[in-house]
Design a protein around this motif. Structure first.
Motif, PDB file in Angstrom:
ATOM      1  N   ARG A  85       0.833  -1.212   0.000  1.00 40.63           N
ATOM      2  CA  ARG A  85       0.000   0.000   0.000  1.00 40.63           C
ATOM      3  C   ARG A  85       0.863   1.257   0.000  1.00 40.63           C
ATOM      4  O   ARG A  85       0.569   2.223  -0.709  1.00 40.63           O
ATOM      5  CB  ARG A  85      -0.946  -0.009   1.194  1.00 40.63           C
ATOM      6  CG  ARG A  85      -2.039  -1.060   1.064  1.00 40.63           C
ATOM      7  CD  ARG A  85      -3.053  -0.910   2.140  1.00 40.63           C
ATOM      8  NE  ARG A  85      -2.401  -0.904   3.445  1.00 40.63           N
ATOM      9  CZ  ARG A  85      -2.757  -1.639   4.477  1.00 40.63           C
ATOM     10  NH1 ARG A  85      -3.793  -2.434   4.392  1.00 40.63           N
ATOM     11  NH2 ARG A  85      -2.115  -1.589   5.617  1.00 40.63           N
ATOM     12  N   LYS A  86       1.944   1.261   0.786  1.00 40.21           N
ATOM     13  CA  LYS A  86       2.846   2.428   0.817  1.00 40.21           C
ATOM     14  C   LYS A  86       3.488   2.653  -0.543  1.00 40.21           C
ATOM     15  O   LYS A  86       3.556   3.785  -1.028  1.00 40.21           O
ATOM     16  CB  LYS A  86       3.932   2.230   1.877  1.00 40.21           C
ATOM     17  CG  LYS A  86       3.477   2.498   3.283  1.00 40.21           C
ATOM     18  CD  LYS A  86       4.659   2.329   4.240  1.00 40.21           C
ATOM     19  CE  LYS A  86       4.261   2.582   5.668  1.00 40.21           C
ATOM     20  NZ  LYS A  86       5.404   2.405   6.585  1.00 40.21           N
ATOM     21  N   LEU A 110       0.891   3.978  -3.019  1.00 33.87           N
ATOM     22  CA  LEU A 110       0.578   5.378  -2.731  1.00 33.87           C
ATOM     23  C   LEU A 110       1.722   6.286  -3.173  1.00 33.87           C
ATOM     24  O   LEU A 110       1.486   7.370  -3.720  1.00 33.87           O
ATOM     25  CB  LEU A 110       0.300   5.547  -1.239  1.00 33.87           C
ATOM     26  CG  LEU A 110      -0.465   6.783  -0.820  1.00 33.87           C
ATOM     27  CD1 LEU A 110      -1.792   6.892  -1.551  1.00 33.87           C
ATOM     28  CD2 LEU A 110      -0.702   6.772   0.673  1.00 33.87           C
ATOM     29  N   LYS A 111       2.940   5.832  -2.993  1.00 30.92           N
ATOM     30  CA  LYS A 111       4.113   6.607  -3.426  1.00 30.92           C
ATOM     31  C   LYS A 111       4.112   6.739  -4.960  1.00 30.92           C
ATOM     32  O   LYS A 111       4.470   7.783  -5.496  1.00 30.92           O
ATOM     33  CB  LYS A 111       5.395   5.925  -2.953  1.00 30.92           C
ATOM     34  CG  LYS A 111       6.639   6.689  -3.252  1.00 30.92           C
ATOM     35  CD  LYS A 111       7.859   5.989  -2.689  1.00 30.92           C
ATOM     36  CE  LYS A 111       9.112   6.771  -3.006  1.00 30.92           C
ATOM     37  NZ  LYS A 111      10.314   6.076  -2.523  1.00 30.92           N
ATOM     38  N   CYS A 142       1.588   6.977  -6.956  1.00 28.01           N
ATOM     39  CA  CYS A 142       0.591   7.921  -7.478  1.00 28.01           C
ATOM     40  C   CYS A 142       0.671   9.287  -6.788  1.00 28.01           C
ATOM     41  O   CYS A 142      -0.263  10.070  -6.868  1.00 28.01           O
ATOM     42  CB  CYS A 142      -0.806   7.329  -7.348  1.00 28.01           C
ATOM     43  SG  CYS A 142      -1.380   7.167  -5.665  1.00 28.01           S
ATOM     44  N   THR A 143       1.775   9.583  -6.128  1.00 27.89           N
ATOM     45  CA  THR A 143       1.945  10.864  -5.444  1.00 27.89           C
ATOM     46  C   THR A 143       2.782  11.811  -6.295  1.00 27.89           C
ATOM     47  O   THR A 143       3.846  11.439  -6.795  1.00 27.89           O
ATOM     48  CB  THR A 143       2.616  10.657  -4.076  1.00 27.89           C
ATOM     49  OG1 THR A 143       1.812   9.780  -3.312  1.00 27.89           O
ATOM     50  CG2 THR A 143       2.786  11.961  -3.332  1.00 27.89           C
ATOM     51  N   ALA A 162      -1.594  12.830  -3.306  1.00 27.96           N
ATOM     52  CA  ALA A 162      -1.914  11.572  -3.974  1.00 27.96           C
ATOM     53  C   ALA A 162      -3.066  11.789  -4.943  1.00 27.96           C
ATOM     54  O   ALA A 162      -3.993  12.547  -4.668  1.00 27.96           O
ATOM     55  CB  ALA A 162      -2.286  10.521  -2.943  1.00 27.96           C
ATOM     56  N   ILE A 212      -9.355   6.746  -0.126  1.00 25.02           N
ATOM     57  CA  ILE A 212      -8.297   6.073  -0.861  1.00 25.02           C
ATOM     58  C   ILE A 212      -8.612   4.585  -0.822  1.00 25.02           C
ATOM     59  O   ILE A 212      -8.724   3.991   0.240  1.00 25.02           O
ATOM     60  CB  ILE A 212      -6.906   6.342  -0.231  1.00 25.02           C
ATOM     61  CG1 ILE A 212      -6.595   7.836  -0.271  1.00 25.02           C
ATOM     62  CG2 ILE A 212      -5.837   5.549  -0.962  1.00 25.02           C
ATOM     63  CD1 ILE A 212      -5.329   8.219   0.462  1.00 25.02           C
ATOM     64  N   PHE A 230      -7.446   0.811  -2.255  1.00 24.75           N
ATOM     65  CA  PHE A 230      -6.425  -0.011  -2.900  1.00 24.75           C
ATOM     66  C   PHE A 230      -7.154  -1.189  -3.535  1.00 24.75           C
ATOM     67  O   PHE A 230      -7.700  -2.043  -2.844  1.00 24.75           O
ATOM     68  CB  PHE A 230      -5.388  -0.478  -1.879  1.00 24.75           C
ATOM     69  CG  PHE A 230      -4.624   0.661  -1.263  1.00 24.75           C
ATOM     70  CD1 PHE A 230      -3.539   1.210  -1.907  1.00 24.75           C
ATOM     71  CD2 PHE A 230      -5.016   1.197  -0.046  1.00 24.75           C
ATOM     72  CE1 PHE A 230      -2.847   2.270  -1.355  1.00 24.75           C
ATOM     73  CE2 PHE A 230      -4.339   2.251   0.520  1.00 24.75           C
ATOM     74  CZ  PHE A 230      -3.248   2.799  -0.144  1.00 24.75           C
ATOM     75  N   VAL A 260      -4.419   2.405  -7.044  1.00 19.87           N
ATOM     76  CA  VAL A 260      -4.988   3.326  -6.070  1.00 19.87           C
ATOM     77  C   VAL A 260      -6.115   4.086  -6.760  1.00 19.87           C
ATOM     78  O   VAL A 260      -5.907   4.711  -7.802  1.00 19.87           O
ATOM     79  CB  VAL A 260      -3.919   4.309  -5.538  1.00 19.87           C
ATOM     80  CG1 VAL A 260      -4.515   5.262  -4.523  1.00 19.87           C
ATOM     81  CG2 VAL A 260      -2.754   3.540  -4.933  1.00 19.87           C
TER      82      VAL A 260
END
Length: 128
Positions: A17-18, A21-22, A24-25, A30, A45, A47, A66
């Motif tokens: 998940r991290k 998220l990274k 799509c940041t 995000a 958010i 997943f 995401v």
């Protein structure tokens, strides 16, 4: 297939998940990977499995997208659910698993009395 077998959904581990998220940041914000909407507390958010877990999708980074709540709902209802239902129908048909239909337990209709005068003229109704 696994939904038929009662398989529990495998969630993404925190490391996946991290990393998703990274991915799509941009500029410390995000964004949804489908509609590019900014994600936050209001949009939520989600997943989502690209290949549904019930169809063999693994909880890996390559299989994780995401989404905002709207895009996740659209994907679930238009893509995932129909594919899962078709897979269940295919397995049930292949192995001959059909629901047992019980007969309705009720009292049958009573038989009509025999008709005595089929050729007799009808009587006019006389209002009293």
């Amino acid at each position: 297939m696994s939904s038929l077998l009662g398989h529990r959904r495998r969630e993404f581990p925190q490391s996946v998940r991290k990393a998703a998220l990274k991915r799509c940041t941009r500029n410390s914000k995000a964004y949804c990977e489908t509609c590019d909407a900014e994600l936050g507390e209001r949009t939520g958010i989600i997943f989502e499995h690209v290949t549904p877990d019930g169809l063999g999708g693994e909880p890996t980074l390559e299989n994780c997208k995401v989404h905002c709540k709207t895009c996740a709902d659209i994907k679930t209802h238009t893509e995932d659910n129909p594919r899962m239902r078709k897979a269940d129908r295919t397995i049930k048909a292949r192995f001959g698993l059909k629901p047992v239909r019980a007969k309705i337990q009720s009292k049958p209709f009573s038989k009509a009395p025999p008709q005595r005068k089929a050729s007799a003229p009808t009587m006019k109704w006389r209002g009293f």
